[in-house]
Design a protein around this motif. Structure first.
Motif, mmCIF file in Angstrom:
data_model
loop_
_atom_site.group_PDB
_atom_site.id
_atom_site.type_symbol
_atom_site.label_atom_id
_atom_site.label_comp_id
_atom_site.label_asym_id
_atom_site.label_seq_id
_atom_site.Cartn_x
_atom_site.Cartn_y
_atom_site.Cartn_z
ATOM 1 N N VAL A 47 2.314 -7.084 12.535
ATOM 2 C CA VAL A 47 1.457 -6.955 13.067
ATOM 3 C C VAL A 47 0.906 -5.372 13.196
ATOM 4 N N THR A 48 -0.225 -4.891 13.354
ATOM 5 C CA THR A 48 -0.478 -3.848 13.747
ATOM 6 C C THR A 48 -1.941 -3.582 14.355
ATOM 7 N N ALA A 49 -2.415 -2.443 14.849
ATOM 8 C CA ALA A 49 -3.375 -2.451 15.842
ATOM 9 C C ALA A 49 -3.853 -1.051 15.606
ATOM 10 N N ALA A 50 -5.333 -0.932 15.907
ATOM 11 C CA ALA A 50 -6.023 0.521 15.876
ATOM 12 C C ALA A 50 -7.042 0.499 16.845
ATOM 13 N N ILE A 88 -6.650 -5.789 16.212
ATOM 14 C CA ILE A 88 -5.310 -6.194 15.939
ATOM 15 C C ILE A 88 -5.164 -7.188 14.847
ATOM 16 N N SER A 89 -4.459 -6.744 13.800
ATOM 17 C CA SER A 89 -4.246 -7.410 12.576
ATOM 18 C C SER A 89 -3.218 -8.106 12.527
ATOM 19 N N ILE A 90 -2.910 -9.299 12.175
ATOM 20 C CA ILE A 90 -1.567 -10.140 11.773
ATOM 21 C C ILE A 90 -1.880 -10.568 10.310
ATOM 22 N N ALA A 91 -0.598 -10.308 9.640
ATOM 23 C CA ALA A 91 -0.593 -10.645 8.351
ATOM 24 C C ALA A 91 0.470 -11.946 8.163
ATOM 25 N N PRO A 92 0.485 -12.739 7.177
ATOM 26 C CA PRO A 92 1.016 -13.902 6.794
ATOM 27 C C PRO A 92 2.638 -13.643 7.143
ATOM 28 N N PRO A 93 3.211 -14.803 7.625
ATOM 29 C CA PRO A 93 4.645 -14.522 7.674
ATOM 30 C C PRO A 93 5.575 -14.254 6.549
ATOM 31 N N ILE A 94 6.619 -13.733 6.645
ATOM 32 C CA ILE A 94 7.853 -13.142 5.541
ATOM 33 C C ILE A 94 8.967 -14.130 5.761
ATOM 34 N N ASP A 95 9.594 -14.613 4.937
ATOM 35 C CA ASP A 95 10.792 -15.370 4.850
ATOM 36 C C ASP A 95 11.853 -14.575 4.788
ATOM 37 N N GLU A 109 8.565 -2.285 5.353
ATOM 38 C CA GLU A 109 8.158 -1.036 5.947
ATOM 39 C C GLU A 109 7.028 -0.604 5.303
ATOM 40 N N GLU A 110 6.692 -0.521 3.767
ATOM 41 C CA GLU A 110 5.784 -0.447 3.005
ATOM 42 C C GLU A 110 4.532 -1.173 3.601
ATOM 43 N N ARG A 111 4.589 -2.721 3.671
ATOM 44 C CA ARG A 111 3.594 -3.444 3.941
ATOM 45 C C ARG A 111 2.783 -3.051 5.217
ATOM 46 N N LEU A 112 3.783 -2.853 6.399
ATOM 47 C CA LEU A 112 3.511 -2.543 7.751
ATOM 48 C C LEU A 112 2.722 -1.340 7.775
ATOM 49 N N ASN A 113 3.345 -0.298 6.979
ATOM 50 C CA ASN A 113 2.618 0.862 6.947
ATOM 51 C C ASN A 113 1.350 0.962 6.429
ATOM 52 N N THR A 114 1.335 0.282 5.269
ATOM 53 C CA THR A 114 -0.267 -0.031 4.426
ATOM 54 C C THR A 114 -1.137 -0.550 5.338
ATOM 55 N N MET A 115 -0.718 -1.464 6.130
ATOM 56 C CA MET A 115 -1.446 -2.097 6.895
ATOM 57 C C MET A 115 -2.210 -1.309 8.129
ATOM 58 N N THR A 116 -1.327 -0.587 8.593
ATOM 59 C CA THR A 116 -1.924 0.439 9.691
ATOM 60 C C THR A 116 -2.626 1.483 9.129
ATOM 61 N N GLN A 117 -2.319 2.018 7.882
ATOM 62 C CA GLN A 117 -3.159 2.886 7.462
ATOM 63 C C GLN A 117 -4.327 2.360 6.803
ATOM 64 N N ASP A 118 -4.737 1.034 6.421
ATOM 65 C CA ASP A 118 -5.927 0.485 5.978
ATOM 66 C C ASP A 118 -6.857 0.261 7.167
ATOM 67 N N GLU A 172 -10.366 2.039 8.698
ATOM 68 C CA GLU A 172 -11.646 1.431 9.240
ATOM 69 C C GLU A 172 -12.412 2.343 10.252
ATOM 70 N N PHE A 173 -11.565 2.849 11.040
ATOM 71 C CA PHE A 173 -12.133 3.868 12.156
ATOM 72 C C PHE A 173 -12.191 5.348 11.743
ATOM 73 N N GLY A 174 -12.059 5.534 10.402
ATOM 74 C CA GLY A 174 -12.129 6.987 10.039
ATOM 75 C C GLY A 174 -10.807 7.779 10.784
ATOM 76 N N LEU A 175 -9.785 6.978 10.881
ATOM 77 C CA LEU A 175 -8.572 7.955 11.581
ATOM 78 C C LEU A 175 -7.491 8.197 10.628
ATOM 79 N N GLN A 176 -6.755 9.230 10.971
ATOM 80 C CA GLN A 176 -5.762 9.619 10.162
ATOM 81 C C GLN A 176 -4.405 9.104 10.738
ATOM 82 N N THR A 177 -3.817 8.062 10.062
ATOM 83 C CA THR A 177 -2.557 7.654 10.351
ATOM 84 C C THR A 177 -1.532 8.811 10.651
ATOM 85 N N PRO A 178 -0.545 8.936 11.603
ATOM 86 C CA PRO A 178 0.654 9.734 11.549
ATOM 87 C C PRO A 178 1.504 9.517 10.340
#
Length: 248
Positions: free
Chosen positions: A156-159, A183-190, A208-217, A221-227
């Motif tokens: 889950v991530t949010a912006a 708030i963006s929710i992705a499919p579950p991972i087993d 870790e990569e998936r959650l970082n990519t979700m957050t960056q994407d 959308e808001f024209g923001l730079q992810t830390p």
């Protein structure tokens, strides 16, 4: 110890601060437009009595709870030190339950509490880079709990279009009023019950990569730079897997 820190050690002060923070968050939420993408993922897993662990970065924990629906009980892990108590009191005022403990200190006790909550039908939330980082680097705690309990991990991530970014280790983001958020929710991972250490490390890195990519994407959308994620140490701190046979 500085005066303000001594005051914040008092229960009455923690209660007052949590009251003011909760009031602010309600106001910020009420005056903003928030879209929740993928809530059906959580609701369908919950309705099927499939235990799930939602995972979001520590910096996004305030925004990630903005879209939580009261049809599902959420419990969050919180450390029992001063800041953790204030955060827990704040979330309690917003209808979110607390599980006391730390994935670093007394990890076995915290694990048992989380597994009990999952068996009771609650959804639990873990910030996998908490409680003290490194920022946006996943630790093994959530994977260990999922492995022992049979829970699935839900990224889950949010912006927000407008937020105050604090100079804390996690770059905590506090949404401001009159903004727009998602708030963006992705499919579950087993998480397999049994696997090699290498397999669990691969899963940790992939999540870790998936959650970082979700957050960056989403930030894009808001024209923001992810830390940027914090630089990796020579090796992530070793986490001893908790023996699932001793879990309740």
């Amino acid at each position: 110890m500085k005066l303000h820190k001594r005051i914040l050690e008092k229960t009455w002060a923690q209660s007052l601060v949590s009251f003011l923070i909760a009031r602010y968050l309600r106001f910020a939420h009420a005056t903003s437009r928030w879209e929740v993408r993928g809530w059906d993922i959580i609701q369908s897993q919950y309705d099927a009595e499939q235990p799930i662990i939602v995972c979001f970065w520590h910096a996004r924990m305030i925004m990630a709870t903005f879209g939580w629906q009261n049809t599902v009980q959420l419990s969050m892990l919180s450390t029992p030190h001063r800041d953790g108590k204030i955060a827990a009191m704040t979330y309690n005022r917003l209808g979110i339950k607390t599980i006391w403990g730390s994935t670093k200190k007394g990890g076995a006790e915290a694990a048992r509490a989380m597994i009990r909550a999952l068996k009771a039908g609650e959804v639990i939330a873990i910030t996998p880079d908490g409680p003290k980082g490194p920022r946006q680097r996943m630790q093994l705690s959530a994977i260990n709990i999922a492995r022992m309990s049979g829970a699935k991990l839900v990224p889950v991530t949010a912006a927000s279009s407008s937020s105050k970014i604090l100079g804390t280790w996690d770059r905590l983001q506090i949404p401001t009023p009159f903004s727009r958020g998602v708030i963006s929710i992705a499919p579950p991972i087993d998480v397999p019950r049994k696997a090699s250490a290498e397999d669990y490390e691969a899963l940790r890195h992939s999540f870790e990569e998936r959650l970082n990519t979700m957050t960056q994407d989403l930030d894009a959308e808001f024209g923001l730079q992810t830390p940027e994620p914090a630089p990796l140490p020579t090796a992530l701190p070793a986490e001893r897997p908790v023996d699932g046979e001793h879990a309740p």
